[in-house]
Design a protein around this motif. Structure first.
Motif, mmCIF file in Angstrom:
data_model
loop_
_atom_site.group_PDB
_atom_site.id
_atom_site.type_symbol
_atom_site.label_atom_id
_atom_site.label_comp_id
_atom_site.label_asym_id
_atom_site.label_seq_id
_atom_site.Cartn_x
_atom_site.Cartn_y
_atom_site.Cartn_z
ATOM 1 N N MET A 1 -42.850 -75.941 46.368
ATOM 2 C CA MET A 1 -42.019 -77.011 46.550
ATOM 3 C C MET A 1 -40.751 -76.649 45.449
ATOM 4 O O MET A 1 -41.096 -76.096 44.402
ATOM 5 C CB MET A 1 -42.705 -78.458 46.286
ATOM 6 N N GLY A 2 -39.679 -76.964 45.977
ATOM 7 C CA GLY A 2 -38.462 -76.820 44.994
ATOM 8 C C GLY A 2 -38.018 -77.755 44.124
ATOM 9 O O GLY A 2 -38.333 -79.107 44.561
ATOM 10 N N HIS A 3 -37.328 -77.523 43.131
ATOM 11 C CA HIS A 3 -36.774 -78.616 42.185
ATOM 12 C C HIS A 3 -35.325 -78.323 41.872
ATOM 13 O O HIS A 3 -34.992 -77.348 42.001
ATOM 14 C CB HIS A 3 -37.422 -78.565 40.853
ATOM 15 N N VAL A 4 -34.733 -79.526 41.539
ATOM 16 C CA VAL A 4 -33.295 -79.111 41.330
ATOM 17 C C VAL A 4 -33.154 -79.452 39.642
ATOM 18 O O VAL A 4 -33.686 -80.464 39.239
ATOM 19 C CB VAL A 4 -32.340 -80.167 41.885
ATOM 20 N N THR A 5 -32.842 -78.401 39.015
ATOM 21 C CA THR A 5 -32.537 -78.696 37.513
ATOM 22 C C THR A 5 -31.336 -79.288 37.384
ATOM 23 O O THR A 5 -30.133 -78.517 37.660
ATOM 24 C CB THR A 5 -32.724 -77.244 36.840
ATOM 25 N N MET A 6 -31.321 -80.572 36.977
ATOM 26 C CA MET A 6 -29.937 -81.093 36.566
ATOM 27 C C MET A 6 -29.322 -80.806 35.155
ATOM 28 O O MET A 6 -30.050 -81.169 34.333
ATOM 29 C CB MET A 6 -30.119 -82.567 36.878
ATOM 30 N N SER A 7 -28.207 -80.170 35.513
ATOM 31 C CA SER A 7 -27.669 -79.854 34.104
ATOM 32 C C SER A 7 -26.969 -81.132 33.585
ATOM 33 O O SER A 7 -26.321 -81.678 34.123
ATOM 34 C CB SER A 7 -26.704 -78.604 34.187
ATOM 35 N N VAL A 8 -27.060 -81.428 32.234
ATOM 36 C CA VAL A 8 -26.823 -82.370 31.214
ATOM 37 C C VAL A 8 -25.387 -81.953 30.541
ATOM 38 O O VAL A 8 -25.839 -80.947 29.678
ATOM 39 C CB VAL A 8 -27.611 -83.148 30.741
ATOM 40 N N THR A 9 -24.310 -82.202 30.956
ATOM 41 C CA THR A 9 -23.320 -81.463 30.059
ATOM 42 C C THR A 9 -22.733 -82.552 29.087
ATOM 43 O O THR A 9 -22.990 -83.873 29.284
ATOM 44 C CB THR A 9 -22.014 -80.970 31.008
ATOM 45 N N PRO A 10 -22.152 -82.259 27.891
ATOM 46 C CA PRO A 10 -22.011 -83.263 26.849
ATOM 47 C C PRO A 10 -20.570 -84.033 27.565
ATOM 48 O O PRO A 10 -19.812 -83.541 28.509
ATOM 49 C CB PRO A 10 -21.303 -82.114 25.757
ATOM 50 N N ALA A 11 -20.634 -85.297 26.911
ATOM 51 C CA ALA A 11 -19.452 -86.144 27.571
ATOM 52 C C ALA A 11 -18.202 -85.758 27.344
ATOM 53 O O ALA A 11 -17.987 -85.216 25.996
ATOM 54 C CB ALA A 11 -19.703 -87.509 27.041
ATOM 55 N N ALA A 181 -33.330 -87.072 27.925
ATOM 56 C CA ALA A 181 -34.180 -86.436 26.864
ATOM 57 C C ALA A 181 -33.958 -84.979 27.249
ATOM 58 O O ALA A 181 -34.471 -83.999 26.587
ATOM 59 C CB ALA A 181 -35.439 -86.835 26.839
ATOM 60 N N LEU A 182 -33.852 -84.610 28.753
ATOM 61 C CA LEU A 182 -33.975 -83.288 29.057
ATOM 62 C C LEU A 182 -32.550 -82.504 28.236
ATOM 63 O O LEU A 182 -32.788 -81.366 27.770
ATOM 64 C CB LEU A 182 -33.767 -83.187 30.313
ATOM 65 N N ALA A 183 -31.685 -83.164 28.159
ATOM 66 C CA ALA A 183 -30.437 -82.770 27.324
ATOM 67 C C ALA A 183 -30.118 -81.368 27.842
ATOM 68 O O ALA A 183 -29.775 -80.453 26.996
ATOM 69 C CB ALA A 183 -30.584 -82.844 25.934
ATOM 70 N N GLY A 184 -30.151 -80.960 29.023
ATOM 71 C CA GLY A 184 -29.750 -79.521 29.603
ATOM 72 C C GLY A 184 -30.589 -78.455 29.095
ATOM 73 O O GLY A 184 -30.223 -77.254 29.130
ATOM 74 N N ALA A 185 -31.864 -78.725 28.964
ATOM 75 C CA ALA A 185 -32.972 -77.781 28.532
ATOM 76 C C ALA A 185 -33.427 -76.838 29.695
ATOM 77 O O ALA A 185 -32.903 -76.965 30.859
ATOM 78 C CB ALA A 185 -34.414 -78.498 28.107
ATOM 79 N N ASN A 186 -33.913 -75.631 29.298
ATOM 80 C CA ASN A 186 -34.183 -74.563 30.219
ATOM 81 C C ASN A 186 -35.517 -75.123 30.653
ATOM 82 O O ASN A 186 -36.497 -75.605 29.876
ATOM 83 C CB ASN A 186 -34.571 -73.344 29.636
#
Ligand code: NDP
Length: 418
Positions: A1-11, A181-186
Protein backbone atom coordinates in the motif's frame (compact mmCIF):
# COMPACT_ATOMS: atom_id res chain seq x y z
CA UNK A 1 0.00 0.00 0.00
CA UNK A 2 1.26 3.46 -0.78
CA UNK A 3 1.37 6.58 1.28
CA UNK A 4 1.59 10.24 0.54
CA UNK A 5 4.22 12.10 2.47
CA UNK A 6 2.73 15.49 3.06
CA UNK A 7 5.37 18.14 3.10
CA UNK A 8 4.85 20.81 5.69
CA UNK A 9 6.46 24.03 4.61
CA UNK A 10 6.98 27.02 6.89
CA UNK A 11 4.22 29.59 6.81
CA UNK A 12 4.88 32.47 4.47
CA UNK A 13 3.90 35.97 5.44
CA UNK A 14 1.91 36.43 2.23
CA UNK A 15 -0.33 33.52 3.19
CA UNK A 16 -0.94 34.81 6.68
CA UNK A 17 -4.72 34.81 7.13
CA UNK A 18 -4.34 36.48 10.49
CA UNK A 19 -2.54 39.59 9.18
CA UNK A 20 -5.20 42.30 8.94
CA UNK A 21 -3.04 44.82 7.08
CA UNK A 22 -2.47 42.53 4.12
CA UNK A 23 -5.18 42.55 1.48
CA UNK A 24 -5.52 39.00 0.15
CA UNK A 25 -8.31 37.61 -2.00
CA UNK A 26 -11.00 35.81 -0.04
CA UNK A 27 -10.60 32.03 -0.15
CA UNK A 28 -13.50 30.29 -1.84
CA UNK A 29 -14.65 27.46 0.38
CA UNK A 30 -17.29 24.73 0.14
CA UNK A 31 -18.55 22.86 3.19
CA UNK A 32 -19.88 19.34 2.64
CA UNK A 33 -21.95 18.37 5.66
CA UNK A 34 -22.60 22.01 6.61
CA UNK A 35 -25.40 21.15 9.06
CA UNK A 36 -23.23 18.79 11.10
CA UNK A 37 -20.85 19.32 13.97
CA UNK A 38 -17.74 19.81 11.79
CA UNK A 39 -19.80 21.95 9.42
CA UNK A 40 -20.96 24.23 12.24
CA UNK A 41 -17.45 24.66 13.61
CA UNK A 42 -16.16 25.46 10.12
CA UNK A 43 -18.88 28.02 9.48
CA UNK A 44 -18.32 29.54 12.92
CA UNK A 45 -14.68 30.22 11.99
CA UNK A 46 -15.70 31.53 8.58
CA UNK A 47 -18.25 33.92 10.10
CA UNK A 48 -15.52 35.35 12.35
CA UNK A 49 -13.34 35.95 9.30
CA UNK A 50 -15.89 37.19 6.76
CA UNK A 51 -13.36 39.12 4.69
CA UNK A 52 -11.07 36.09 4.40
CA UNK A 53 -13.57 33.53 3.12
CA UNK A 54 -16.29 33.33 0.52
CA UNK A 55 -18.71 30.43 0.85
CA UNK A 56 -19.37 28.57 -2.39
CA UNK A 57 -21.41 25.41 -1.74
CA UNK A 58 -23.07 24.13 1.43
CA UNK A 59 -24.57 20.65 1.62
CA UNK A 60 -26.67 18.49 3.95
CA UNK A 61 -28.44 15.17 3.82
CA UNK A 62 -32.03 15.97 4.72
CA UNK A 63 -31.96 18.98 7.03
CA UNK A 64 -33.20 21.38 4.34
CA UNK A 65 -34.52 24.06 6.69
CA UNK A 66 -31.27 24.51 8.54
CA UNK A 67 -29.27 24.27 5.33
CA UNK A 68 -31.29 27.11 3.80
CA UNK A 69 -30.72 29.26 6.91
CA UNK A 70 -26.98 28.60 6.79
CA UNK A 71 -26.82 29.33 3.06
CA UNK A 72 -28.55 32.67 3.58
CA UNK A 73 -26.47 33.60 6.64
CA UNK A 74 -23.19 32.75 4.91
CA UNK A 75 -24.21 34.04 1.48
CA UNK A 76 -23.48 30.75 -0.26
CA UNK A 77 -23.70 30.41 -4.03
CA UNK A 78 -25.48 27.05 -3.92
CA UNK A 79 -27.09 24.79 -1.31
CA UNK A 80 -27.55 21.08 -1.97
CA UNK A 81 -29.57 18.56 -0.04
CA UNK A 82 -28.73 14.90 -0.77
CA UNK A 83 -32.28 13.66 -0.18
CA UNK A 84 -34.33 14.62 -3.29
CA UNK A 85 -37.53 14.54 -1.20
CA UNK A 86 -36.30 17.64 0.66
CA UNK A 87 -35.73 19.74 -2.48
CA UNK A 88 -39.02 21.65 -2.16
CA UNK A 89 -38.25 22.65 1.45
CA UNK A 90 -34.81 23.87 0.43
CA UNK A 91 -36.15 25.77 -2.58
CA UNK A 92 -38.82 27.43 -0.42
CA UNK A 93 -36.24 28.35 2.22
CA UNK A 94 -34.09 30.03 -0.42
CA UNK A 95 -36.91 31.75 -2.31
CA UNK A 96 -35.99 35.29 -3.32
CA UNK A 97 -32.38 35.03 -2.16
CA UNK A 98 -30.76 34.26 -5.52
CA UNK A 99 -29.02 31.25 -3.96
CA UNK A 100 -29.20 28.14 -6.13
CA UNK A 101 -30.94 25.08 -4.69
CA UNK A 102 -30.31 21.52 -5.83
CA UNK A 103 -30.92 17.99 -4.58
CA UNK A 104 -29.79 14.42 -5.09
CA UNK A 105 -26.50 12.52 -5.22
CA UNK A 106 -25.36 14.02 -8.55
CA UNK A 107 -26.01 17.53 -7.29
CA UNK A 108 -23.91 16.71 -4.22
CA UNK A 109 -21.01 15.69 -6.44
CA UNK A 110 -21.50 18.80 -8.57
CA UNK A 111 -21.36 20.96 -5.43
CA UNK A 112 -18.12 19.28 -4.39
CA UNK A 113 -16.54 20.08 -7.74
CA UNK A 114 -17.56 23.75 -7.93
CA UNK A 115 -14.58 26.05 -8.27
CA UNK A 116 -13.21 26.51 -4.74
CA UNK A 117 -9.85 26.94 -3.02
CA UNK A 118 -10.76 24.47 -0.30
CA UNK A 119 -13.44 21.85 0.24
CA UNK A 120 -14.25 20.86 3.81
CA UNK A 121 -15.23 17.17 3.70
CA UNK A 122 -17.53 17.03 6.73
CA UNK A 123 -20.16 14.50 5.66
CA UNK A 124 -20.46 11.61 8.10
CA UNK A 125 -20.11 7.98 7.03
CA UNK A 126 -19.37 6.28 3.72
CA UNK A 127 -21.80 8.69 2.02
CA UNK A 128 -18.93 11.20 2.02
CA UNK A 129 -16.76 9.08 -0.25
CA UNK A 130 -18.15 9.99 -3.70
CA UNK A 131 -18.38 13.77 -3.26
CA UNK A 132 -15.00 13.94 -1.51
CA UNK A 133 -13.35 11.88 -4.25
CA UNK A 134 -14.94 14.20 -6.78
CA UNK A 135 -13.35 17.21 -5.04
CA UNK A 136 -10.01 15.40 -4.94
CA UNK A 137 -10.23 14.63 -8.67
CA UNK A 138 -10.42 18.38 -9.35
CA UNK A 139 -6.99 18.74 -7.72
CA UNK A 140 -8.51 20.84 -4.95
CA UNK A 141 -7.28 21.41 -1.45
CA UNK A 142 -9.44 19.06 0.60
CA UNK A 143 -9.70 19.43 4.36
CA UNK A 144 -10.65 15.89 5.33
CA UNK A 145 -12.82 15.29 8.38
CA UNK A 146 -14.65 12.31 6.87
CA UNK A 147 -12.40 9.49 8.02
CA UNK A 148 -14.56 6.89 6.25
CA UNK A 149 -13.01 7.99 2.92
CA UNK A 150 -9.69 6.56 4.07
CA UNK A 151 -11.14 3.66 6.02
CA UNK A 152 -13.32 2.38 3.17
CA UNK A 153 -11.12 3.16 0.21
CA UNK A 154 -7.76 4.35 1.55
CA UNK A 155 -5.50 3.06 -1.23
CA UNK A 156 -7.80 4.28 -3.97
CA UNK A 157 -8.38 7.61 -2.26
CA UNK A 158 -4.67 8.31 -1.77
CA UNK A 159 -3.97 7.25 -5.35
CA UNK A 160 -6.61 9.74 -6.51
CA UNK A 161 -4.94 12.44 -4.41
CA UNK A 162 -1.59 11.73 -6.05
CA UNK A 163 -3.02 11.49 -9.58
CA UNK A 164 -4.89 14.77 -9.31
CA UNK A 165 -2.13 16.56 -7.40
CA UNK A 166 -4.71 17.45 -4.75
CA UNK A 167 -3.69 18.76 -1.36
CA UNK A 168 -5.05 16.72 1.52
CA UNK A 169 -5.14 18.28 4.96
CA UNK A 170 -6.29 16.13 7.88
CA UNK A 171 -8.97 17.68 10.09
CA UNK A 172 -9.45 14.88 12.61
CA UNK A 173 -7.75 16.37 15.66
CA UNK A 174 -5.25 13.54 16.13
CA UNK A 175 -4.22 13.52 12.47
CA UNK A 176 -4.04 17.29 12.34
CA UNK A 177 -1.76 16.93 15.37
CA UNK A 178 0.44 14.34 13.64
CA UNK A 179 0.55 16.50 10.52
CA UNK A 180 1.87 19.42 12.55
CA UNK A 181 4.29 17.31 14.62
CA UNK A 182 5.73 15.78 11.45
CA UNK A 183 7.08 19.19 10.53
CA UNK A 184 8.33 18.06 7.11
CA UNK A 185 10.24 15.07 8.49
CA UNK A 186 11.77 12.36 6.33
CA UNK A 187 9.85 9.11 6.53
CA UNK A 188 13.04 7.26 7.47
CA UNK A 189 13.43 9.40 10.60
CA UNK A 190 9.98 8.57 11.98
CA UNK A 191 10.00 5.75 14.51
CA UNK A 192 6.37 5.80 15.59
CA UNK A 193 3.19 7.80 15.66
CA UNK A 194 1.08 7.91 18.81
CA UNK A 195 -2.52 9.07 18.72
CA UNK A 196 -4.46 9.64 21.92
CA UNK A 197 -7.96 8.54 22.89
CA UNK A 198 -9.93 10.20 25.65
CA UNK A 199 -11.28 6.79 26.64
CA UNK A 200 -14.81 8.14 26.22
CA UNK A 201 -17.54 8.22 28.85
CA UNK A 202 -17.05 4.55 29.82
CA UNK A 203 -13.29 4.54 30.38
CA UNK A 204 -13.59 3.27 33.93
CA UNK A 205 -16.73 1.17 33.53
CA UNK A 206 -16.70 -2.59 34.11
CA UNK A 207 -17.93 -5.03 31.46
CA UNK A 208 -21.08 -5.59 33.53
CA UNK A 209 -21.78 -1.86 33.57
CA UNK A 210 -21.05 -1.61 29.83
CA UNK A 211 -23.64 -4.30 29.14
CA UNK A 212 -26.33 -1.87 30.38
CA UNK A 213 -24.97 1.39 28.92
CA UNK A 214 -27.69 3.51 27.32
CA UNK A 215 -27.44 5.72 24.21
CA UNK A 216 -27.82 8.85 26.37
CA UNK A 217 -24.88 7.79 28.54
CA UNK A 218 -22.80 6.88 25.49
CA UNK A 219 -23.54 10.22 23.80
CA UNK A 220 -22.34 12.21 26.83
CA UNK A 221 -18.70 12.53 25.82
CA UNK A 222 -16.58 13.93 28.65
CA UNK A 223 -14.46 16.28 26.51
CA UNK A 224 -15.69 16.68 22.93
CA UNK A 225 -18.95 17.90 21.47
CA UNK A 226 -19.52 15.87 18.28
CA UNK A 227 -22.16 14.28 16.06
CA UNK A 228 -23.99 11.16 17.35
CA UNK A 229 -22.19 8.53 15.23
CA UNK A 230 -18.66 9.59 16.19
CA UNK A 231 -19.72 10.06 19.83
CA UNK A 232 -20.79 6.40 20.02
CA UNK A 233 -17.60 5.40 18.20
CA UNK A 234 -15.65 7.26 20.90
CA UNK A 235 -17.49 5.34 23.60
CA UNK A 236 -16.66 1.96 21.98
CA UNK A 237 -13.13 3.08 20.94
CA UNK A 238 -14.06 2.15 17.35
CA UNK A 239 -13.32 5.78 16.56
CA UNK A 240 -9.70 5.22 17.57
CA UNK A 241 -9.62 2.05 15.48
CA UNK A 242 -10.90 3.95 12.43
CA UNK A 243 -8.29 6.62 13.17
CA UNK A 244 -5.49 4.04 13.15
CA UNK A 245 -6.57 3.05 9.64
CA UNK A 246 -6.84 6.71 8.67
CA UNK A 247 -3.33 7.43 10.02
CA UNK A 248 -1.90 4.46 8.14
CA UNK A 249 -3.07 5.92 4.84
CA UNK A 250 -2.13 9.50 5.60
CA UNK A 251 1.36 9.07 6.98
CA UNK A 252 4.45 7.11 5.86
CA UNK A 253 4.42 4.42 8.55
CA UNK A 254 3.61 0.72 8.81
CA UNK A 255 0.79 -0.54 11.08
CA UNK A 256 3.22 -1.62 13.83
CA UNK A 257 4.50 1.97 14.08
CA UNK A 258 1.05 3.25 15.07
CA UNK A 259 0.12 3.35 18.75
CA UNK A 260 -2.91 4.40 20.75
CA UNK A 261 -2.72 5.67 24.31
CA UNK A 262 -5.64 6.71 26.46
CA UNK A 263 -5.29 10.28 27.65
CA UNK A 264 -8.45 11.30 29.54
CA UNK A 265 -7.73 15.04 29.48
CA UNK A 266 -7.68 15.21 25.61
CA UNK A 267 -4.99 17.88 25.62
CA UNK A 268 -2.23 16.02 23.80
CA UNK A 269 -3.74 14.83 20.51
CA UNK A 270 -0.79 13.17 18.85
CA UNK A 271 2.94 12.57 19.13
CA UNK A 272 5.56 11.71 16.58
CA UNK A 273 8.60 9.81 17.85
CA UNK A 274 11.84 10.19 15.88
CA UNK A 275 14.84 7.90 15.67
CA UNK A 276 16.98 10.27 17.74
CA UNK A 277 14.62 9.72 20.68
CA UNK A 278 12.81 13.07 20.32
CA UNK A 279 9.08 13.07 20.54
CA UNK A 280 7.08 16.03 19.20
CA UNK A 281 3.58 16.44 20.55
CA UNK A 282 0.68 18.65 19.51
CA UNK A 283 -1.44 20.07 22.32
CA UNK A 284 -4.69 22.02 22.29
CA UNK A 285 -7.87 22.17 24.29
CA UNK A 286 -10.49 19.77 22.86
CA UNK A 287 -12.32 22.04 20.44
CA UNK A 288 -12.55 21.09 16.76
CA UNK A 289 -12.16 24.73 15.77
CA UNK A 290 -8.41 24.41 16.40
CA UNK A 291 -7.70 21.63 13.87
CA UNK A 292 -10.28 23.08 11.47
CA UNK A 293 -8.56 26.49 11.66
CA UNK A 294 -5.20 24.79 11.08
CA UNK A 295 -6.52 23.23 7.87
CA UNK A 296 -8.35 26.35 6.65
CA UNK A 297 -5.32 28.59 7.08
CA UNK A 298 -2.50 26.16 6.28
CA UNK A 299 0.38 26.81 5.86
CA UNK A 300 -0.35 29.98 7.83
CA UNK A 301 -2.33 30.22 11.06
CA UNK A 302 -5.60 31.95 11.78
CA UNK A 303 -7.19 33.00 15.05
CA UNK A 304 -9.58 30.53 16.68
CA UNK A 305 -11.70 31.57 19.67
CA UNK A 306 -10.88 28.50 21.71
CA UNK A 307 -9.93 28.21 25.38
CA UNK A 308 -6.18 28.43 25.76
CA UNK A 309 -4.17 25.79 27.57
CA UNK A 310 -3.11 26.66 31.09
CA UNK A 311 -0.58 23.96 31.99
CA UNK A 312 -0.45 24.95 35.64
CA UNK A 313 -4.23 24.85 35.93
CA UNK A 314 -4.17 21.42 34.25
CA UNK A 315 -1.41 20.28 36.60
CA UNK A 316 -1.30 16.66 35.47
CA UNK A 317 -1.65 14.94 32.13
CA UNK A 318 -2.12 11.19 32.37
CA UNK A 319 -1.69 8.34 29.89
CA UNK A 320 -2.88 4.71 30.03
CA UNK A 321 -2.90 1.69 27.78
CA UNK A 322 -6.30 1.01 26.19
CA UNK A 323 -8.10 -2.02 27.60
CA UNK A 324 -8.86 -4.04 24.48
CA UNK A 325 -10.72 -6.70 26.44
CA UNK A 326 -13.43 -4.21 27.46
CA UNK A 327 -13.19 -2.23 24.23
CA UNK A 328 -12.97 -4.90 21.54
CA UNK A 329 -13.56 -2.51 18.65
CA UNK A 330 -9.99 -1.25 18.75
CA UNK A 331 -8.56 -4.76 18.23
CA UNK A 332 -11.08 -5.46 15.45
CA UNK A 333 -9.99 -2.33 13.61
CA UNK A 334 -6.31 -3.23 14.02
CA UNK A 335 -7.01 -6.71 12.58
CA UNK A 336 -8.89 -5.17 9.65
CA UNK A 337 -5.95 -2.84 8.99
CA UNK A 338 -3.53 -5.80 8.98
CA UNK A 339 -5.84 -7.79 6.75
CA UNK A 340 -6.27 -4.95 4.23
CA UNK A 341 -8.44 -5.34 1.14
CA UNK A 342 -12.07 -4.61 1.91
CA UNK A 343 -11.81 -5.61 5.60
CA UNK A 344 -11.69 -1.97 6.83
CA UNK A 345 -14.66 -1.05 4.59
CA UNK A 346 -16.68 -4.00 5.90
CA UNK A 347 -15.71 -3.11 9.48
CA UNK A 348 -16.85 0.47 8.97
CA UNK A 349 -20.14 -0.45 7.23
CA UNK A 350 -21.03 -3.01 9.90
CA UNK A 351 -20.18 -0.46 12.57
CA UNK A 352 -22.51 2.13 11.00
CA UNK A 353 -25.36 -0.40 11.13
CA UNK A 354 -24.49 -1.41 14.69
CA UNK A 355 -24.25 2.18 15.95
CA UNK A 356 -27.58 3.04 14.38
CA UNK A 357 -29.14 -0.05 15.98
CA UNK A 358 -27.69 0.91 19.36
CA UNK A 359 -28.94 4.49 19.07
CA UNK A 360 -32.42 3.26 18.22
CA UNK A 361 -32.53 0.77 21.06
CA UNK A 362 -32.22 -2.41 18.96
CA UNK A 363 -28.75 -3.45 20.16
CA UNK A 364 -26.89 -3.39 23.46
CA UNK A 365 -23.63 -1.48 23.83
CA UNK A 366 -21.40 -4.58 23.96
CA UNK A 367 -23.18 -6.05 20.95
CA UNK A 368 -21.89 -3.24 18.74
CA UNK A 369 -18.40 -4.79 18.54
CA UNK A 370 -19.94 -8.27 18.44
CA UNK A 371 -22.03 -7.41 15.37
CA UNK A 372 -18.96 -5.94 13.67
CA UNK A 373 -16.92 -9.09 14.45
CA UNK A 374 -19.71 -11.36 13.22
CA UNK A 375 -20.10 -9.35 10.00
CA UNK A 376 -16.36 -9.50 9.31
CA UNK A 377 -16.41 -13.26 9.83
CA UNK A 378 -19.45 -13.75 7.58
CA UNK A 379 -17.94 -11.43 4.92
CA UNK A 380 -14.69 -13.42 5.00
CA UNK A 381 -16.59 -16.66 4.40
CA UNK A 382 -18.32 -15.10 1.40
CA UNK A 383 -15.05 -13.84 -0.08
CA UNK A 384 -16.02 -10.19 0.37
CA UNK A 385 -12.77 -9.03 1.94
CA UNK A 386 -10.44 -9.10 -1.07
CA UNK A 387 -9.16 -5.91 -2.75
CA UNK A 388 -11.66 -3.74 -4.63
CA UNK A 389 -10.69 -2.75 -8.17
CA UNK A 390 -12.59 0.53 -8.30
CA UNK A 391 -15.07 2.79 -6.54
CA UNK A 392 -18.10 0.76 -7.63
CA UNK A 393 -16.50 -2.36 -6.09
CA UNK A 394 -16.03 -0.42 -2.82
CA UNK A 395 -19.64 0.73 -2.94
CA UNK A 396 -20.68 -2.88 -3.65
CA UNK A 397 -18.66 -4.25 -0.71
CA UNK A 398 -20.10 -1.54 1.53
CA UNK A 399 -23.66 -2.44 0.50
CA UNK A 400 -23.02 -6.19 0.90
CA UNK A 401 -21.53 -5.62 4.37
CA UNK A 402 -24.57 -3.55 5.40
CA UNK A 403 -26.92 -6.32 4.21
CA UNK A 404 -24.92 -8.92 6.13
CA UNK A 405 -24.89 -6.80 9.28
CA UNK A 406 -28.63 -6.13 9.00
CA UNK A 407 -29.35 -9.85 8.58
CA UNK A 408 -27.20 -10.71 11.57
CA UNK A 409 -28.92 -7.95 13.55
CA UNK A 410 -32.37 -9.32 12.71
CA UNK A 411 -31.16 -12.75 13.82
CA UNK A 412 -29.89 -11.36 17.12
CA UNK A 413 -33.09 -9.42 17.74
CA UNK A 414 -35.18 -12.55 17.07
CA UNK A 415 -32.93 -14.62 19.37
CA UNK A 416 -33.19 -12.01 22.13
CA UNK A 417 -37.02 -12.05 21.88
CA UNK A 418 -37.37 -15.85 21.98
P1 NDP B 1 -22.74 15.05 12.06
O1 NDP B 1 -23.58 13.86 12.20
O2 NDP B 1 -22.79 16.11 13.09
O3 NDP B 1 -23.01 15.75 10.63
C1 NDP B 1 -23.01 15.01 9.44
C2 NDP B 1 -23.23 15.91 8.24
O4 NDP B 1 -23.24 15.10 7.05
C3 NDP B 1 -24.57 16.63 8.27
O5 NDP B 1 -24.46 17.83 7.54
C4 NDP B 1 -25.48 15.65 7.52
O6 NDP B 1 -26.64 16.27 6.98
C5 NDP B 1 -24.53 15.18 6.43
N1 NDP B 1 -24.87 13.85 5.95
C6 NDP B 1 -25.14 12.74 6.69
N2 NDP B 1 -25.45 11.70 5.90
C7 NDP B 1 -25.37 12.14 4.63
C8 NDP B 1 -25.62 11.55 3.36
N3 NDP B 1 -26.04 10.27 3.24
N4 NDP B 1 -25.46 12.31 2.25
C9 NDP B 1 -25.07 13.60 2.35
N5 NDP B 1 -24.83 14.23 3.52
C10 NDP B 1 -24.98 13.51 4.65
O7 NDP B 1 -21.23 14.50 11.86
P2 NDP B 1 -19.88 15.16 12.38
O8 NDP B 1 -19.79 16.58 11.97
O9 NDP B 1 -19.66 14.79 13.80
O10 NDP B 1 -18.80 14.29 11.57
C11 NDP B 1 -18.58 14.48 10.19
C12 NDP B 1 -17.34 13.66 9.79
O11 NDP B 1 -16.22 14.21 10.44
C13 NDP B 1 -17.41 12.19 10.22
O12 NDP B 1 -16.77 11.40 9.27
C14 NDP B 1 -16.62 12.17 11.52
O13 NDP B 1 -16.01 10.93 11.76
C15 NDP B 1 -15.57 13.22 11.24
N6 NDP B 1 -15.05 13.89 12.42
C16 NDP B 1 -15.89 14.58 13.26
C17 NDP B 1 -15.42 15.20 14.38
C18 NDP B 1 -16.31 15.98 15.29
O14 NDP B 1 -15.81 16.58 16.24
N7 NDP B 1 -17.58 16.04 15.07
C19 NDP B 1 -13.99 15.09 14.75
C20 NDP B 1 -13.19 14.42 13.77
C21 NDP B 1 -13.71 13.82 12.64
P3 NDP B 1 -28.05 16.32 7.84
O15 NDP B 1 -27.83 17.35 8.92
O16 NDP B 1 -29.06 16.75 6.85
O17 NDP B 1 -28.28 14.95 8.39
Amino acid sequence: MGHVTMSVTPATASADIGAPSRATAAKRISVLGATGSVGHSTLDLISRNRDKFQVVALTANSNAGQLAELAVRHRAEIAVVADPARYRDLKDGLAGTGIEAAAGPEALVEAATRSADCVMAGISGAAGLKPTLAAVAQGRRVALANKECLVCAGDMFMQAVRTAGAELLPVDSEHAGVFQALAGANAADIERIVITASGGPFRTWTREQLAHATPAQALAHPNWSMGPKISIDSATLMNKGLELIEAYHLFPVEPHQLEVVVHPQSIVHAMVGYRDGSMLAQLANPDMRTPIAASLAWPARMAAPTKRIDLVELGTLTFERPDEARFRALGLARQALQQGGMAPAVLSAANEIAVDAFLTGRLGFLQIAQLVADTLEAAGKRGLLSDAADLSAVVGADAAARDLALNLLRGQTRAARS
